[in-house]
Motif scaffolding. Structure first.
Motif, PDB file in Angstrom:
ATOM      1  N   ASP A  28       0.843  -1.197   0.000  1.00 56.05           N
ATOM      2  CA  ASP A  28       0.000   0.000   0.000  1.00 56.05           C
ATOM      3  C   ASP A  28       0.877   1.245   0.000  1.00 56.05           C
ATOM      4  OD1 ASP A  28      -2.375  -1.438   0.041  1.00 56.05           O
ATOM      5  OD2 ASP A  28      -2.417  -1.535   2.226  1.00 56.05           O
ATOM      6  N   ARG A  29       0.242   2.414  -0.054  1.00 56.52           N
ATOM      7  CA  ARG A  29       0.987   3.676  -0.060  1.00 56.52           C
ATOM      8  C   ARG A  29       1.775   3.883   1.226  1.00 56.52           C
ATOM      9  NH1 ARG A  29      -3.623   7.584  -2.656  1.00 56.52           N
ATOM     10  NH2 ARG A  29      -3.610   6.588  -4.696  1.00 56.52           N
ATOM     11  N   ASP A  30       1.263   3.361   2.350  1.00 53.83           N
ATOM     12  CA  ASP A  30       1.965   3.538   3.628  1.00 53.83           C
ATOM     13  C   ASP A  30       3.065   2.503   3.843  1.00 53.83           C
ATOM     14  OD1 ASP A  30       0.407   1.314   4.034  1.00 53.83           O
ATOM     15  OD2 ASP A  30      -0.457   2.004   5.921  1.00 53.83           O
TER      16      ASP A  30
END
Length: 61
Positions: A28-30
């Protein structure tokens, strides 16, 4: 020490592990991994075998 007694048989398809999380390999982006939550389709996520239905048997000619 007493042992735990199972009252219902364990599902043959999932061996009692009815819900699992599978990583897809993507992130994911995180930075955390993307996971899919999957439940057993046979026991519907309970981990126990469902009672079998009676089969209709025709006897005679």
């Amino acid at each position: 020490m007493p042992q735990h007694v199972r009252t219902m048989p364990v599902c043959r398809d999932c061996d009692g592990f009815a819900g699992v999380a599978i990583t897809t390999g993507a992130r994911d982006r995180d930075g955390s991994r993307t996971t899919l939550r999957v439940t057993c389709q046979v026991c519907h996520g309970t981990g126990h075998a469902l009672p079998r239905r009676a089969l209709l048997v025709q006897a005679g000619r």
